[in-house]
Design a protein around this motif. Structure first.
Motif, mmCIF file in Angstrom:
data_model
loop_
_atom_site.group_PDB
_atom_site.id
_atom_site.type_symbol
_atom_site.label_atom_id
_atom_site.label_comp_id
_atom_site.label_asym_id
_atom_site.label_seq_id
_atom_site.Cartn_x
_atom_site.Cartn_y
_atom_site.Cartn_z
ATOM 1 N N HIS A 121 0.960 -1.230 0.122
ATOM 2 C CA HIS A 121 0.002 0.184 -0.172
ATOM 3 C C HIS A 121 0.809 1.287 0.158
ATOM 4 O O HIS A 121 1.311 1.654 1.069
ATOM 5 C CB HIS A 121 -0.859 0.025 1.221
ATOM 6 N N GLU A 122 1.122 1.910 -1.031
ATOM 7 C CA GLU A 122 2.240 2.783 -1.400
ATOM 8 C C GLU A 122 1.634 4.019 -0.751
ATOM 9 O O GLU A 122 2.389 5.019 -0.404
ATOM 10 C CB GLU A 122 2.532 3.041 -2.754
ATOM 11 N N GLU A 123 0.311 4.168 -0.250
ATOM 12 C CA GLU A 123 -0.197 5.541 0.147
ATOM 13 C C GLU A 123 -0.362 5.261 1.758
ATOM 14 O O GLU A 123 -1.269 6.000 2.236
ATOM 15 C CB GLU A 123 -1.307 5.837 -0.500
ATOM 16 N N HIS A 124 0.379 4.450 2.358
ATOM 17 C CA HIS A 124 0.321 4.315 3.775
ATOM 18 C C HIS A 124 1.115 5.313 4.438
ATOM 19 O O HIS A 124 2.409 5.248 4.494
ATOM 20 C CB HIS A 124 0.881 2.767 4.041
ATOM 21 N N SER A 125 0.449 6.358 4.900
ATOM 22 C CA SER A 125 1.174 7.652 5.314
ATOM 23 C C SER A 125 2.010 7.392 6.736
ATOM 24 O O SER A 125 3.107 7.859 6.690
ATOM 25 C CB SER A 125 0.025 8.668 5.945
ATOM 26 N N ASP A 126 1.572 6.473 7.375
ATOM 27 C CA ASP A 126 2.202 6.318 8.712
ATOM 28 C C ASP A 126 3.684 5.283 8.480
ATOM 29 O O ASP A 126 4.436 5.450 9.135
ATOM 30 C CB ASP A 126 1.340 5.361 9.721
#
Length: 220
Positions: free
Chosen positions: A166-171
């Motif tokens: 999940h390349e959009e995992h901000s944490d």
């Protein structure tokens, strides 16, 4: 498809009244069998009726001291209410009786995290990701615990695996920023903080990370 399977299907379809009716029939027809109580307990847990759920799981255990799913369900009842000592005891009991499932190891690990026992949590979270290596939440929590235990090289690898899922995992980006900052790899740290803020503009910790980098640059 037997009645228990029908009831579980109803839960999946959010038909809770129908599920309750079916599980009640199962219990009436087989009052000495724990499965009906376990399934009814899971329904009540799903509905956040914790006191009633607890009583159904305890009844299942009364009927079968080795009802693994009942101990697991009971652990979730306590975890959801932040009763971590009892949650830990229930999850450990399920595992000791032979439940070898990623979810129970994960929940025990998270329970220990909530008790500020990261080192004890590590082997259980490791086992969870061994059994379910493509679950991003399990991977992330394992990486977080590695970082809390100062295993930064291993944590970095795990956070990168999270981003591969999940390349959009901000944490995950934020934590990679922290690790790179700790290692004085300022350029990569800033990239990850920027990504975290792009994905989640209100990410306060990433914003603080950026401020730290700016302070560091101003000192140069």
């Amino acid at each position: 498809m037997d009645k228990n399977e029908v009831g579980i299907k109803y839960i999946q379809e959010h038909k809770y009244e129908e599920a309750a009716k079916i599980f009640n029939e199962v219990i009436e027809e087989n009052p000495s069998e724990p499965l009906g109580y376990i399934n009814f307990g899971n329904l009540l847990l799903h509905l956040k009726e914790y006191s009633r759920a607890e009583s159904f799981f305890l009844k299942a255990i009364e009927l079968d001291k080795e009802a693994l799913a009942a101990y697991y369900g009971l652990g979730n009842v306590y975890f959801d209410q932040s009763i971590f000592d009892k949650a830990r005891e229930s999850f450990q009991q399920a595992i000791s009786l032979g439940l070898d499932d990623a979810d129970v190891y994960f929940m025990l690990g998270i329970t220990l995290q909530n008790q500020d026992q990261s080192k004890l949590a590590l082997p259980f979270l490791l086992r969870a990701v061994e059994l379910n290596p493509y679950d991003e939440e399990m991977l992330f929590q394992y990486g977080l615990t590695l970082a809390q235990c100062n295993h930064l090289i291993d944590a970095k690898e795990i956070f990168e695996k999270v981003l591969s899922l999940h390349e959009e995992h901000s944490d995950a980006h934020y934590n990679l920023g922290v690790i790179n900052l700790f290692n004085e790899n300022i350029e990569d740290a800033e990239k990850h903080f920027d990504e975290a803020l792009r994905i989640q503009p209100e990410h306060v910790l990433a914003a603080n990370g950026k401020k730290t980098i700016e302070t560091f640059k101003n000192r140069e």
